[in-house]
Design an enzyme around this catalytic site. Structure first.
Site, mmCIF file in Angstrom:
data_model
loop_
_atom_site.group_PDB
_atom_site.id
_atom_site.type_symbol
_atom_site.label_atom_id
_atom_site.label_comp_id
_atom_site.label_asym_id
_atom_site.label_seq_id
_atom_site.Cartn_x
_atom_site.Cartn_y
_atom_site.Cartn_z
ATOM 1 C CE1 TYR A 1 16.858 -10.421 -49.608
ATOM 2 C CE2 TYR A 1 17.587 -12.067 -51.208
ATOM 3 C CZ TYR A 1 16.572 -11.325 -50.622
ATOM 4 O OH TYR A 1 15.277 -11.499 -51.048
ATOM 5 C CG LEU B 1 -1.415 -9.858 -41.332
ATOM 6 C CD1 LEU B 1 -2.121 -8.512 -41.236
ATOM 7 C CD2 LEU B 1 -0.898 -10.285 -39.960
ATOM 8 N N GLY C 1 4.556 -5.984 -45.797
ATOM 9 C CA GLY C 1 5.378 -5.351 -46.835
ATOM 10 C C GLY C 1 4.622 -5.030 -48.100
ATOM 11 C CB CYS C 2 1.129 -4.344 -48.664
ATOM 12 S SG CYS C 2 0.779 -6.033 -48.179
ATOM 13 C CB ILE D 1 6.520 -9.538 -54.069
ATOM 14 C CG1 ILE D 1 7.518 -9.815 -55.205
ATOM 15 C CG2 ILE D 1 5.747 -10.816 -53.739
ATOM 16 C CD1 ILE D 1 8.637 -10.780 -54.844
ATOM 17 C CE LYS E 1 14.315 -13.323 -48.458
ATOM 18 N NZ LYS E 1 12.916 -13.146 -48.058
#
Length: 319
Positions: free
Chosen positions: A156, A9, A12-13, A17, A160
């Site tokens: 950002y 699974l 974000g496709c 990336i 992360k």
């Protein structure tokens, strides 16, 4: 087919990336993967469809999933046979650059909600099943900015860093359940994601910032943005290649940086327990030795171009 396909699974496709990883795994010649490629908006599936022509309905299916919605995640996972997921690739994310004085709290919350809580929501739904089976591999597309903060990437980087700390804690528990957990940490990657972040930065209203900060963002950060990506940037396909190797590894590493050109930067952090070395080095690169910095970027660009050229020349030319 004799061998057992692994169910993957990916979030974000629709581009970048996520699209590259989905296409790479779906097109695997040995058909080792059944890919469920997900995206928030199915109207944006055309690029993925084009990249996987002939594989849709076979080794790949496209599904709707918004990582900011628990219901959306639950509905998607329930639509997969027996809810069985061998490999989760958490990739969905958003970017944000600029002075914090010019960013709203809501914009910052969106970054954290997608990049950090998106992963948390996924794992709350998928982790219990993996624990029961004592089998599964969680792959998170993080960033070198999860290790080291970069100028004007404050929020950002924070998202992360949160991902990295969360996963470092979770990895200890995962071992007890025989689960594998891998953080993939790209440096600059040339994608539509980065292009949009840059364009948003160019359009940013800087009126809330003082003149020196606004000037720093416009004339130092944005001015060097493209040079850095042209010199150090990877393609999404490069990152997908690294991801496939991690997924196929018998003993995948907890952390994996995809860009060796960037590794010396992150190594600075581990070289000095006080944490002063990387900050001091970046400060000098940006504000004191900018000409040397730019010359270095151009030199790296030249070396990469020469090595690519020689590599290309080594290939047999089509008749």
């Amino acid at each position: 087919m004799n061998m057992v396909q692994k169910t993957v699974l990916i979030t974000g496709c629709s581009s970048g990336i996520g699209l590259a990883i989905a296409a790479k795994l779906a097109r695997d010649e040995q058909k080792r993967f059944k890919v469920y490629a997900t995206m928030r908006n199915l109207a944006k599936k055309d690029d993925l469809v084009g990249a996987t022509e002939g594989y849709l309905g076979k080794t790949m299916e496209i599904k709707e999933m918004d990582v900011c919605s628990e219901d959306s995640i639950r509905n998607c996972v329930r639509s997969i046979p027996d809810r069985h997921i061998d490999i989760l690739v958490s990739n969905a994310g958003v970017g944000l650059i600029g002075p914090i004085e010019c960013q709203t709290i809501d914009e910052m919350k969106t970054v954290m909600d997608t990049n950090f809580f998106g992963l948390v929501r996924l794992l709350k739904e998928i982790l219990p099943d993996m624990k029961k089976r004592k089998s599964g591999h969680i792959v998170i597309i993080s960033s070198v900015m999860g290790i080291q903060g970069i100028l004007f990437n404050d929020v950002y980087a924070a998202s992360k860093f949160a991902v990295e700390g969360f996963c470092e804690s979770l990895a200890i528990q995962a071992l007890k359940f025989k689960l594998q957990l891998s953080l993939i940490e790209p440096g600059p990657v040339i994608t539509e994601f980065e292009k949009k972040v840059f364009e948003d930065g160019m359009k940013m209203d800087l009126s809330a910032a003082d003149k020196e900060t606004a000037d720093m963002f416009t004339n130092i950060y944005l001015k060097n943005y493209k040079s850095i990506f042209q010199s150090l940037g990877q393609t999404a396909e490069d990152v997908a290649e690294h991801t496939m190797k991690i997924v196929l590894s018998e003993n995948p590493p907890f952390r994996h940086q995809t860009n060796t050109l960037y590794t010396p930067m992150t190594t600075l952090k581990y070289a000095d327990p006080n944490g002063d070395l990387p900050i001091d080095t970046f400060y000098k690169m940006v504000f004191q030795h900018d000409k040397i910095f730019n010359a270095s970027l151009n030199f790296i660009k030249l070396l990469r171009w020469r090595s690519k050229k020689s590599f290309d020349l080594g290939k047999p030319q089509p008749q």
